[in-house]
Write a protein that holds these residues in place. Structure first.
Motif, PDB file in Angstrom:
ATOM      1  N   THR A   1      -5.191  16.982 -17.781  1.00 54.10           N
ATOM      2  CA  THR A   1      -4.045  16.067 -17.302  1.00 54.10           C
ATOM      3  C   THR A   1      -4.213  15.718 -15.928  1.00 54.10           C
ATOM      4  N   GLU A   2      -3.897  14.294 -15.864  1.00 52.36           N
ATOM      5  CA  GLU A   2      -3.815  13.644 -14.269  1.00 52.36           C
ATOM      6  C   GLU A   2      -2.314  13.443 -14.022  1.00 52.36           C
ATOM      7  N   VAL A   3      -1.940  13.760 -12.706  1.00 55.62           N
ATOM      8  CA  VAL A   3      -0.505  13.515 -12.390  1.00 55.62           C
ATOM      9  C   VAL A   3      -0.981  12.635 -11.168  1.00 55.62           C
TER      10      VAL A   3
ATOM     11  N   ASN B   1       0.754  -1.106   0.007  1.00 53.52           N
ATOM     12  CA  ASN B   1      -0.150   0.048  -0.110  1.00 53.52           C
ATOM     13  C   ASN B   1       0.778   1.189   0.029  1.00 53.52           C
ATOM     14  N   ASP B   2       1.643   1.421  -0.995  1.00 62.81           N
ATOM     15  CA  ASP B   2       2.448   2.744  -1.120  1.00 62.81           C
ATOM     16  C   ASP B   2       1.579   3.951  -1.201  1.00 62.81           C
ATOM     17  N   PHE B   3       2.166   4.934  -0.753  1.00 62.73           N
ATOM     18  CA  PHE B   3       1.425   6.307  -0.758  1.00 62.73           C
ATOM     19  C   PHE B   3       1.115   6.700  -2.119  1.00 62.73           C
ATOM     20  N   THR B   4       0.153   7.045  -2.409  1.00 58.66           N
ATOM     21  CA  THR B   4      -0.186   7.673  -3.808  1.00 58.66           C
ATOM     22  C   THR B   4      -1.163   8.822  -3.636  1.00 58.66           C
ATOM     23  N   THR B   5      -1.212   9.542  -4.410  1.00 59.08           N
ATOM     24  CA  THR B   5      -2.101  10.402  -4.458  1.00 59.08           C
ATOM     25  C   THR B   5      -2.198  11.036  -5.754  1.00 59.08           C
ATOM     26  N   THR B   6      -3.556  11.343  -6.425  1.00 52.68           N
ATOM     27  CA  THR B   6      -3.600  11.874  -7.721  1.00 52.68           C
ATOM     28  C   THR B   6      -4.406  13.068  -7.773  1.00 52.68           C
ATOM     29  N   PHE B   7      -4.164  14.144  -8.802  1.00 51.15           N
ATOM     30  CA  PHE B   7      -5.027  15.225  -8.925  1.00 51.15           C
ATOM     31  C   PHE B   7      -5.199  15.420 -10.589  1.00 51.15           C
ATOM     32  N   THR B   8      -6.177  16.132 -10.970  1.00 49.61           N
ATOM     33  CA  THR B   8      -6.300  16.366 -12.296  1.00 49.61           C
ATOM     34  C   THR B   8      -6.258  18.201 -12.342  1.00 49.61           C
ATOM     35  N   VAL B   9      -5.649  18.336 -13.751  1.00 48.75           N
ATOM     36  CA  VAL B   9      -5.548  19.939 -13.939  1.00 48.75           C
ATOM     37  C   VAL B   9      -5.687  20.330 -15.166  1.00 48.75           C
TER      38      VAL B   9
ATOM     39  N   MET C   1      10.631  10.837 -18.935  1.00 47.55           N
ATOM     40  CA  MET C   1       9.983  10.610 -20.183  1.00 47.55           C
ATOM     41  C   MET C   1       8.960  12.031 -20.435  1.00 47.55           C
ATOM     42  N   PRO C   2       9.396  12.960 -21.247  1.00 50.12           N
ATOM     43  CA  PRO C   2       8.533  14.110 -21.323  1.00 50.12           C
ATOM     44  C   PRO C   2       7.154  13.908 -21.632  1.00 50.12           C
ATOM     45  N   GLY C   3       6.469  14.633 -20.459  1.00 50.61           N
ATOM     46  CA  GLY C   3       4.788  14.492 -20.938  1.00 50.61           C
ATOM     47  C   GLY C   3       4.233  13.184 -20.253  1.00 50.61           C
ATOM     48  N   LYS C   4       4.999  12.288 -19.679  1.00 46.28           N
ATOM     49  CA  LYS C   4       4.704  10.897 -19.205  1.00 46.28           C
ATOM     50  C   LYS C   4       4.968  10.643 -18.010  1.00 46.28           C
TER      51      LYS C   4
ATOM     52  N   VAL D   1      10.401   7.483  -6.055  1.00 47.44           N
ATOM     53  CA  VAL D   1       9.132   8.522  -5.819  1.00 47.44           C
ATOM     54  C   VAL D   1       8.880   8.643  -7.538  1.00 47.44           C
ATOM     55  N   THR D   2       7.412   8.373  -7.728  1.00 45.88           N
ATOM     56  CA  THR D   2       7.136   8.329  -9.149  1.00 45.88           C
ATOM     57  C   THR D   2       6.186   9.359  -9.418  1.00 45.88           C
ATOM     58  N   PHE D   3       6.050  10.095 -10.509  1.00 50.01           N
ATOM     59  CA  PHE D   3       5.262  10.941 -10.980  1.00 50.01           C
ATOM     60  C   PHE D   3       4.641  10.558 -12.590  1.00 50.01           C
ATOM     61  N   ASP D   4       3.455   9.903 -12.675  1.00 50.39           N
ATOM     62  CA  ASP D   4       3.014   9.685 -13.966  1.00 50.39           C
ATOM     63  C   ASP D   4       1.988  10.512 -14.226  1.00 50.39           C
ATOM     64  N   ILE D   5       2.081  10.742 -15.573  1.00 53.14           N
ATOM     65  CA  ILE D   5       1.357  12.038 -16.213  1.00 53.14           C
ATOM     66  C   ILE D   5       0.405  11.441 -17.415  1.00 53.14           C
TER      67      ILE D   5
END
Length: 140
Positions: free
Chosen positions: A100-102, A2-10, A61-64, A89-93
């Motif tokens: 856009t969802e991050v 259960n890794d910490f994850t949070t998501t938002f959309t902009v 990976m630009p934009g991703k 630490v990961t950022f998926d776009i």
């Protein structure tokens, strides 16, 4: 796990989100030394006396996607001061219905580690607050 994850959309493009994520000084308060924008860059984050960590950009990976590997860390407010070492630490776009969802995850930051509550609260503050605001401001 259960890794910490949070998501938002902009209302911004994936490229604008990617640029903001890599502008670490623009959203993660504290002292940051080193480059934060390209694959292989290594930077040190300090929010003394509580936190010092060294991140290495292992995927870009630009934009991703952006991934940081934590090479070294010391958290002075927990007994296991190096529990971040070896985590990622990961950022998926992604694009979702014209927005856009991050999706942010700290792989290895799970409810079983001592700093989970404090660290997940801090990540929530910086990611959902500072990073989101930086992306929204840049897209205007």
């Amino acid at each position: 796990m259960n890794d910490f994850t949070t998501t938002f959309t902009v209302d911004a493009s994936p490229d604008e989100a990617f640029a903001a994520i890599n502008d670490v000084r623009g959203w993660w308060t504290g002292n940051i030394e080193g480059d934060t924008r390209a694959l292989g860059d290594v930077f040190t984050y300090r929010h003394l006396p509580e936190h010092r960590s060294v991140q290495r950009i292992t995927e870009s990976m630009p934009g991703k996607r952006v991934v940081w590997h934590i090479d070294d860390a010391e958290l002075t407010f927990v007994d296991d001061r190096d529990e971040w070492i070896g985590t990622d630490v990961t950022f998926d776009i992604s694009e979702r219905d014209g927005r856009t969802e991050v999706r942010f995850s700290h792989l290895g930051l799970t409810p079983g580690v001592e700093c989970y509550e404090a660290c997940s609260n801090a990540w929530g503050f910086y990611v959902n607050g500072g990073l989101r605001k930086l992306i929204e401001t840049a897209s205007r």
